[in-house]
Design an enzyme around this catalytic site. Structure first.
Site, PDB file in Angstrom:
ATOM      1  N   ARG A 118       6.985   2.056   3.212  1.00 40.06           N
ATOM      2  CA  ARG A 118       7.568   0.756   3.569  1.00 40.06           C
ATOM      3  C   ARG A 118       9.060   0.598   3.282  1.00 40.06           C
ATOM      4  O   ARG A 118       9.669  -0.358   3.724  1.00 40.06           O
ATOM      5  CB  ARG A 118       6.777  -0.357   2.877  1.00 40.06           C
ATOM      6  CG  ARG A 118       5.432  -0.577   3.528  1.00 40.06           C
ATOM      7  CD  ARG A 118       4.548  -1.455   2.688  1.00 40.06           C
ATOM      8  NE  ARG A 118       4.233  -0.791   1.432  1.00 40.06           N
ATOM      9  CZ  ARG A 118       3.497  -1.317   0.465  1.00 40.06           C
ATOM     10  NH1 ARG A 118       3.028  -2.532   0.594  1.00 40.06           N
ATOM     11  NH2 ARG A 118       3.242  -0.651  -0.634  1.00 40.06           N
ATOM     12  N   TYR A 135     -12.307   3.384  -7.023  1.00 41.14           N
ATOM     13  CA  TYR A 135     -12.185   2.412  -5.925  1.00 41.14           C
ATOM     14  C   TYR A 135     -13.555   1.980  -5.404  1.00 41.14           C
ATOM     15  O   TYR A 135     -13.771   0.810  -5.095  1.00 41.14           O
ATOM     16  CB  TYR A 135     -11.359   2.999  -4.770  1.00 41.14           C
ATOM     17  CG  TYR A 135      -9.874   2.925  -5.019  1.00 41.14           C
ATOM     18  CD1 TYR A 135      -9.208   1.702  -4.982  1.00 41.14           C
ATOM     19  CD2 TYR A 135      -9.135   4.059  -5.317  1.00 41.14           C
ATOM     20  CE1 TYR A 135      -7.845   1.616  -5.231  1.00 41.14           C
ATOM     21  CE2 TYR A 135      -7.775   3.985  -5.563  1.00 41.14           C
ATOM     22  CZ  TYR A 135      -7.136   2.766  -5.524  1.00 41.14           C
ATOM     23  OH  TYR A 135      -5.799   2.675  -5.778  1.00 41.14           O
ATOM     24  N   ASP A 171      -4.517   8.425   4.069  1.00 39.23           N
ATOM     25  CA  ASP A 171      -4.751   7.756   2.793  1.00 39.23           C
ATOM     26  C   ASP A 171      -5.925   8.411   2.087  1.00 39.23           C
ATOM     27  O   ASP A 171      -6.805   8.977   2.742  1.00 39.23           O
ATOM     28  CB  ASP A 171      -5.026   6.268   2.981  1.00 39.23           C
ATOM     29  CG  ASP A 171      -4.801   5.513   1.680  1.00 39.23           C
ATOM     30  OD1 ASP A 171      -3.635   5.208   1.366  1.00 39.23           O
ATOM     31  OD2 ASP A 171      -5.781   5.275   0.952  1.00 39.23           O
ATOM     32  N   ARG A 210       4.694   9.389  -0.973  1.00 34.50           N
ATOM     33  CA  ARG A 210       4.846   8.203  -0.119  1.00 34.50           C
ATOM     34  C   ARG A 210       6.180   8.196   0.629  1.00 34.50           C
ATOM     35  O   ARG A 210       6.752   7.126   0.858  1.00 34.50           O
ATOM     36  CB  ARG A 210       4.743   6.905  -0.925  1.00 34.50           C
ATOM     37  CG  ARG A 210       3.399   6.640  -1.542  1.00 34.50           C
ATOM     38  CD  ARG A 210       2.526   5.826  -0.598  1.00 34.50           C
ATOM     39  NE  ARG A 210       1.195   5.707  -1.151  1.00 34.50           N
ATOM     40  CZ  ARG A 210       0.758   4.682  -1.847  1.00 34.50           C
ATOM     41  NH1 ARG A 210       1.543   3.658  -2.069  1.00 34.50           N
ATOM     42  NH2 ARG A 210      -0.464   4.665  -2.305  1.00 34.50           N
ATOM     43  N   ARG A 250       4.506  -0.468  11.776  1.00 32.58           N
ATOM     44  CA  ARG A 250       3.449  -1.255  11.115  1.00 32.58           C
ATOM     45  C   ARG A 250       3.343  -2.678  11.655  1.00 32.58           C
ATOM     46  O   ARG A 250       2.316  -3.327  11.491  1.00 32.58           O
ATOM     47  CB  ARG A 250       3.670  -1.247   9.601  1.00 32.58           C
ATOM     48  CG  ARG A 250       3.271   0.051   8.941  1.00 32.58           C
ATOM     49  CD  ARG A 250       1.752   0.191   8.784  1.00 32.58           C
ATOM     50  NE  ARG A 250       1.286  -0.637   7.670  1.00 32.58           N
ATOM     51  CZ  ARG A 250       0.579  -1.739   7.819  1.00 32.58           C
ATOM     52  NH1 ARG A 250       0.261  -2.170   9.015  1.00 32.58           N
ATOM     53  NH2 ARG A 250       0.183  -2.419   6.765  1.00 32.58           N
TER      54      ARG A 250
HETATM   55  O1  CP3 Z   1       2.943  10.365   0.673  1.00 30.64           O
HETATM   56  C1  CP3 Z   1       2.940  10.107   1.891  1.00 30.64           C
HETATM   57  O2  CP3 Z   1       3.980   9.743   2.522  1.00 30.64           O
HETATM   58  C2  CP3 Z   1       1.664  10.299   2.664  1.00 30.64           C
HETATM   59  C3  CP3 Z   1       0.850   9.160   2.824  1.00 30.64           C
HETATM   60  C4  CP3 Z   1       0.065   8.572   1.663  1.00 30.64           C
HETATM   61  C5  CP3 Z   1      -0.294   7.202   1.636  1.00 30.64           C
HETATM   62  N1  CP3 Z   1      -1.133   6.997   0.588  1.00 30.64           N
HETATM   63  C6  CP3 Z   1       0.156   6.206   2.603  1.00 30.64           C
HETATM   64  C7  CP3 Z   1       0.096   4.770   2.221  1.00 30.64           C
HETATM   65  C8  CP3 Z   1      -0.521   9.179   0.550  1.00 30.64           C
HETATM   66  C9  CP3 Z   1      -0.401  10.608   0.040  1.00 30.64           C
HETATM   67  C10 CP3 Z   1      -1.299   8.167  -0.112  1.00 30.64           C
HETATM   68  C11 CP3 Z   1      -2.117   8.432  -1.308  1.00 30.64           C
HETATM   69  C12 CP3 Z   1      -2.768   7.314  -1.988  1.00 30.64           C
HETATM   70  N2  CP3 Z   1      -3.345   6.205  -1.441  1.00 30.64           N
HETATM   71  C13 CP3 Z   1      -2.966   7.262  -3.386  1.00 30.64           C
HETATM   72  C14 CP3 Z   1      -2.564   8.334  -4.358  1.00 30.64           C
HETATM   73  C15 CP3 Z   1      -1.138   8.243  -4.750  1.00 30.64           C
HETATM   74  C16 CP3 Z   1      -0.829   7.068  -5.631  1.00 30.64           C
HETATM   75  O3  CP3 Z   1      -0.051   6.212  -5.157  1.00 30.64           O
HETATM   76  O4  CP3 Z   1      -1.307   7.005  -6.770  1.00 30.64           O
HETATM   77  C17 CP3 Z   1      -3.631   6.056  -3.675  1.00 30.64           C
HETATM   78  C18 CP3 Z   1      -4.045   5.557  -5.049  1.00 30.64           C
HETATM   79  C19 CP3 Z   1      -3.885   5.406  -2.438  1.00 30.64           C
HETATM   80  C20 CP3 Z   1      -4.608   4.123  -2.212  1.00 30.64           C
HETATM   81  C21 CP3 Z   1      -3.701   3.123  -1.674  1.00 30.64           C
HETATM   82  N3  CP3 Z   1      -3.231   3.128  -0.380  1.00 30.64           N
HETATM   83  C22 CP3 Z   1      -3.124   2.008  -2.344  1.00 30.64           C
HETATM   84  C23 CP3 Z   1      -3.357   1.659  -3.795  1.00 30.64           C
HETATM   85  C24 CP3 Z   1      -2.309   1.352  -1.423  1.00 30.64           C
HETATM   86  C25 CP3 Z   1      -1.546   0.064  -1.623  1.00 30.64           C
HETATM   87  C26 CP3 Z   1      -0.355   0.379  -2.398  1.00 30.64           C
HETATM   88  C27 CP3 Z   1       0.793  -0.517  -2.086  1.00 30.64           C
HETATM   89  O5  CP3 Z   1       1.892  -0.020  -2.365  1.00 30.64           O
HETATM   90  O6  CP3 Z   1       0.604  -1.620  -1.532  1.00 30.64           O
HETATM   91  C28 CP3 Z   1      -2.358   2.087  -0.212  1.00 30.64           C
HETATM   92  C29 CP3 Z   1      -1.616   1.775   1.020  1.00 30.64           C
HETATM   93  C30 CP3 Z   1      -0.680   2.806   1.528  1.00 30.64           C
HETATM   94  N4  CP3 Z   1      -0.963   4.135   1.657  1.00 30.64           N
HETATM   95  C31 CP3 Z   1       0.631   2.567   2.042  1.00 30.64           C
HETATM   96  C32 CP3 Z   1       1.113   3.797   2.491  1.00 30.64           C
HETATM   97  C33 CP3 Z   1       2.427   4.067   3.175  1.00 30.64           C
HETATM   98  C34 CP3 Z   1       1.342   1.209   2.135  1.00 30.64           C
HETATM   99  C35 CP3 Z   1       0.531   0.221   2.870  1.00 30.64           C
HETATM  100  C36 CP3 Z   1       1.040  -0.311   4.188  1.00 30.64           C
HETATM  101  O7  CP3 Z   1       1.738   0.338   4.972  1.00 30.64           O
HETATM  102  O8  CP3 Z   1       0.671  -1.463   4.451  1.00 30.64           O
END
Ligand code: CP3
Length: 382
Positions: A52, A176, A98, A48, A61
């Site tokens: 944010r 999910y 994602d 990640r 965003r």
């Molecule tokens: O790593 C990186 O920089 C690449 C981008 C990336 C994102 N999600 C961007 C993201 C990667 C590799 C993921 C993987 C992902 N997504 C996983 C596996 C890794 C982990 O965290 O266990 C999972 C479970 C998801 C599903 C997901 N997407 C969730 C549970 C959430 C919400 C989490 C939160 O912190 O609110 C997301 C949203 C998400 N994916 C964000 C980002 C930058 C934040 C949301 C936003 O910008 O509004």
């Protein structure tokens, strides 16, 4: 394999021709560690890393929804490059996207709600709902935007660091799809495994097929390494991990390697991140010769030396700093980085430094910078 279509390569007939159009790689530390070499210091990146905690991410965003960012190659490229531009100490980039784009490609609606995270308004509740999913998925049609983002990002990177492509693991995605979002107990998805074991296996295989096609497409578009995120693998009993999650992970590694070989592509390093899987019997399965993955991503709940003992000498390790160390202040960060580096040196073998899970939104960007500096300093092999 009949349904597999080779993603269209941008103005090139073969991946080799496309590859020759990209700027040469200047920093290959990540790929060397992923081949099992003991590198002069550990390559470092952070899950990640485009997220944010970066004010420049929040700026983008404000104007664009989360999935709009994923689906617009120019935006995905911009976000992928933000941490690379800010931190020259990073040794890898990961495409902004994602894991939930795969359920979307399977026809499911996925929303990203600011306070709740992902929401799937129509989850799979019984096997009758499987009829809603398509027989096969044309990844080029449904997820071609990921491939375009990868190709564009390779150009924007200008060879600074390698680019990682990724997908979610079948079990995590099934969770999910059955829960309709995140969960504390996973009772809807886990009860599928008890009530409908055969249908669960069929669903996992269907998801795995799309994941494999997505990964192959990412490699053909320019991804130089792959990672599979099994974020909820640790919710399963060791028995269910072995019966359900693991075979679907092997399906992906086998299919990706098979298709790439058929297409005459070089070997691509693959990382598996089976978060919170700590049972010795499960870890014993994660040897490259059994799983097909050459790097194992560790969460912060395992010690490097212990993990090395359980998974054997062949696999490279990735991880596993506690994400909360980034709130530990400069001294706290330095002390913990020094301690963990020492453990990985004792463990031996290939090591890619990373956090044990994603970086969280309240981290101060300068603390991330300090963390990276400390890893550079303390991971030097003596
Ligand atoms: O790593 C990186 O920089 C690449 C981008 C990336 C994102 N999600 C961007 C993201 C990667 C590799 C993921 C993987 C992902 N997504 C996983 C596996 C890794 C982990 O965290 O266990 C999972 C479970 C998801 C599903 C997901 N997407 C969730 C549970 C959430 C919400 C989490 C939160 O912190 O609110 C997301 C949203 C998400 N994916 C964000 C980002 C930058 C934040 C949301 C936003 O910008 O509004």
């Amino acid at each position: 394999m009949a349904s597999y279509t080779i993603p269209k390569l941008k103005g090139a007939d073969t991946w080799r021709e496309l590859e020759s159009k990209f700027p040469p790689l200047k920093n290959d530390l990540l790929l060397r560690a992923a081949r099992g070499e003991e590198t002069p210091r550990a390559p470092v990146w952070v899950m990640r890393q485009a997220g944010r905690y970066l004010p420049e991410f929040m700026e983008v965003r404000k104007k664009h929804s989360f999935f709009e960012c994923c689906q617009t190659p120019e935006l995905a490229t911009k976000l992928t490059l933000q941490p690379i531009d800010r931190y020259p100490a990073l040794d890898a980039s990961i495409i902004f996207c994602d894991i939930l784009v795969v359920p979307q490609a399977l026809g499911m609606e996925v929303l990203m709600e600011p306070s709740k995270g992902p929401v799937l308004p129509q989850p799979l509740t019984t096997p009758a709902d499987l009829a809603r999913l398509p027989e096969t998925v044309d990844v080029q049609k449904e997820l071609g935007y990921v491939f375009d983002a990868i190709t564009l990002t390779r150009q924007g990177l200008d060879g600074r660091v390698p680019l990682i492509g990724f997908c979610g693991a079948p079990w995590t995605l099934m969770a999910y799809m059955c829960e309709g979002g995140g969960s504390k107990t996973f009772e809807r998805s886990k009860s599928w495994l008890y009530k409908y074991p055969e249908e669960s296996k069929a669903l996992l295989t269907k998801i795995a097929d799309v994941c494999a096609d997505l990964l192959v497409g990412q490699v053909l578009a320019g991804a130089q390494m792959l990672q599979v995120f099994d974020s909820w693998a640790g919710e399963l009993t060791p028995n269910h991990f072995q019966e359900f999650a693991f075979p679907a992970l092997v399906h992906i590694s086998r299919k990706v390697r098979h298709v790439l070989k058929e297409l005459g592509h070089d070997e691509v390093p693959m990382t598996l991140f089976p978060r919170m899987v700590h049972a010795p019997s499960s870890l014993a399965l994660l040897k490259p010769e059994i799983s097909g993955y050459d790097t194992l991503g560790l969460d912060q709940g395992l010690d490097a030396v212990e993990a090395r003992r359980l998974v054997g000498p062949e696999i490279n390790l990735q991880g596993n700093f506690d994400p909360v160390v980034l709130y530990g202040g400069r001294e706290g960060i330095e002390k913990e980085v020094a301690r963990v580096c020492k453990r990985f040196h004792e463990a031996g073998g290939g090591w890619i430094a990373n956090l044990g899970h994603g970086i969280t939104p309240n981290v101060k960007p300068e603390d991330m910078g300090w963390f990276l500096e400390c890893v550079h300093k303390y991971s030097v092999r003596k």
